[in-house]
Enzyme design. Sequence first.
Site, PDB file in Angstrom:
ATOM      1  N   CYS A  32      37.220  68.962   8.226  1.00 44.57           N
ATOM      2  CA  CYS A  32      37.409  68.298   6.972  1.00 44.57           C
ATOM      3  C   CYS A  32      38.600  68.459   6.352  1.00 44.57           C
ATOM      4  O   CYS A  32      39.135  69.831   6.395  1.00 44.57           O
ATOM      5  CB  CYS A  32      36.331  68.645   6.116  1.00 44.57           C
ATOM      6  SG  CYS A  32      36.261  70.101   4.984  1.00 44.57           S
ATOM      7  N   GLU A  33      39.277  67.669   5.793  1.00 45.84           N
ATOM      8  CA  GLU A  33      40.456  67.845   5.109  1.00 45.84           C
ATOM      9  C   GLU A  33      40.537  68.736   3.739  1.00 45.84           C
ATOM     10  O   GLU A  33      41.586  69.176   3.305  1.00 45.84           O
ATOM     11  CB  GLU A  33      41.328  66.492   4.954  1.00 45.84           C
ATOM     12  CG  GLU A  33      40.762  65.815   3.852  1.00 45.84           C
ATOM     13  CD  GLU A  33      41.503  64.374   3.713  1.00 45.84           C
ATOM     14  OE1 GLU A  33      42.142  63.877   4.858  1.00 45.84           O
ATOM     15  OE2 GLU A  33      41.605  63.677   2.672  1.00 45.84           O
ATOM     16  N   HIS A  34      39.211  68.827   3.162  1.00 44.87           N
ATOM     17  CA  HIS A  34      39.312  69.664   2.029  1.00 44.87           C
ATOM     18  C   HIS A  34      39.061  71.344   2.259  1.00 44.87           C
ATOM     19  O   HIS A  34      39.496  71.912   1.350  1.00 44.87           O
ATOM     20  CB  HIS A  34      38.091  69.366   1.165  1.00 44.87           C
ATOM     21  CG  HIS A  34      38.183  67.753   0.625  1.00 44.87           C
ATOM     22  ND1 HIS A  34      37.239  66.902   0.915  1.00 44.87           N
ATOM     23  CD2 HIS A  34      39.470  67.046   0.354  1.00 44.87           C
ATOM     24  CE1 HIS A  34      37.686  65.478   0.538  1.00 44.87           C
ATOM     25  NE2 HIS A  34      38.886  65.729   0.185  1.00 44.87           N
ATOM     26  N   HIS A  35      38.312  71.365   3.230  1.00 38.66           N
ATOM     27  CA  HIS A  35      38.190  73.025   3.673  1.00 38.66           C
ATOM     28  C   HIS A  35      38.399  73.368   4.950  1.00 38.66           C
ATOM     29  O   HIS A  35      38.509  74.610   5.196  1.00 38.66           O
ATOM     30  CB  HIS A  35      36.619  73.327   3.369  1.00 38.66           C
ATOM     31  CG  HIS A  35      36.129  72.746   2.008  1.00 38.66           C
ATOM     32  ND1 HIS A  35      35.451  71.670   1.787  1.00 38.66           N
ATOM     33  CD2 HIS A  35      36.122  73.535   0.890  1.00 38.66           C
ATOM     34  CE1 HIS A  35      35.207  71.693   0.490  1.00 38.66           C
ATOM     35  NE2 HIS A  35      35.518  72.656  -0.116  1.00 38.66           N
ATOM     36  N   CYS A  45      31.409  72.496   5.545  1.00 40.70           N
ATOM     37  CA  CYS A  45      31.586  72.755   4.042  1.00 40.70           C
ATOM     38  C   CYS A  45      30.522  72.657   3.310  1.00 40.70           C
ATOM     39  O   CYS A  45      30.556  73.093   2.188  1.00 40.70           O
ATOM     40  CB  CYS A  45      32.864  71.881   3.489  1.00 40.70           C
ATOM     41  SG  CYS A  45      32.753  70.147   3.738  1.00 40.70           S
ATOM     42  N   GLN A  70      35.063  61.925   6.478  1.00 35.84           N
ATOM     43  CA  GLN A  70      34.199  60.987   7.387  1.00 35.84           C
ATOM     44  C   GLN A  70      34.491  59.516   6.981  1.00 35.84           C
ATOM     45  O   GLN A  70      34.460  58.667   7.995  1.00 35.84           O
ATOM     46  CB  GLN A  70      32.713  61.238   7.386  1.00 35.84           C
ATOM     47  CG  GLN A  70      31.808  60.559   8.384  1.00 35.84           C
ATOM     48  CD  GLN A  70      30.611  60.969   8.258  1.00 35.84           C
ATOM     49  OE1 GLN A  70      30.212  62.291   8.113  1.00 35.84           O
ATOM     50  NE2 GLN A  70      29.547  60.251   8.583  1.00 35.84           N
ATOM     51  N   HIS A  85      28.542  68.470   7.684  1.00 36.67           N
ATOM     52  CA  HIS A  85      29.948  69.014   7.386  1.00 36.67           C
ATOM     53  C   HIS A  85      29.569  70.558   6.971  1.00 36.67           C
ATOM     54  O   HIS A  85      28.900  70.610   6.148  1.00 36.67           O
ATOM     55  CB  HIS A  85      30.315  68.223   6.087  1.00 36.67           C
ATOM     56  CG  HIS A  85      30.807  66.870   6.338  1.00 36.67           C
ATOM     57  ND1 HIS A  85      32.050  66.411   6.081  1.00 36.67           N
ATOM     58  CD2 HIS A  85      29.921  65.725   6.877  1.00 36.67           C
ATOM     59  CE1 HIS A  85      31.895  65.028   6.325  1.00 36.67           C
ATOM     60  NE2 HIS A  85      30.724  64.700   6.888  1.00 36.67           N
TER      61      HIS A  85
HETATM   62 ZN   LIG Z   1      35.143  70.043   2.939  1.00 37.38          ZN
END
Ligand SMILES: [Zn+2]
Length: 215
Positions: free
Chosen positions: A100-103, A171, A141, A169
């Site tokens: 995931c590009e956030h975490h 995260c 996703q 996910h």
């Molecule tokens: Zn994430």
Amino acid sequence: MDDLIGGIGTKEARITHLSERRHPSQSDAEAAVRTLIEWAGDDPDREGLRDTPKRVAKAYQEFFAGYREDPAVILGATFEETADYDGMVVLRDIRLESHCEHHIVPILGKVHIAYLPAGRVVGISKLARLVEVFAKRLQIQEALTSQIADTIQKVLKPKGVGVVIEAAHQCMTTRGIRKPGVSMVTNRMLGTFRDDPAMRREFLDMIGNAGGNRK
Ligand SMILES: [Zn+2]
């Protein structure tokens, strides 16, 4: 091909810009990992962690190998001798491993792809490789789902494409709101799969109605 990459969305455009930026050296990457180890609260000089920055830098090259590959080239070799096959082609349960590009933690799940050929088909291993190229990038996703479907539509030009992804996910399951067992389902339906409910239903039935009453 430029058209294809530019057309998939802003994310692709951003990646093109990144390639013009100076690529960090191996030692830059290792120094960054060392900082994160200290940030976590451990001693990067203790024996067990001494080679970790090097290992993580190497692992990142594998996790994110998709930036160095062109999805359109992977789908490039198509076959026109289909003996007029006009049924749906479905590839289900393709293993998905992304981040995931956030975490930057794993997204793990399955991808199901269907298309209705218009005189041309592609080897099934190519579809699995296509998933891998986009998965081996920092992702959400929703974007991953669109990128896979849109690339097949643009390169293979079938009558329709359907892509369904179900994934967990980390995260969500291991941090933040901590909801183990939750999976997210996304889909993108193009052409006949978007316009013809019976076609879409046939695909969803074949993959066990992901997101519906599936065990
Ligand atoms: Zn994430």
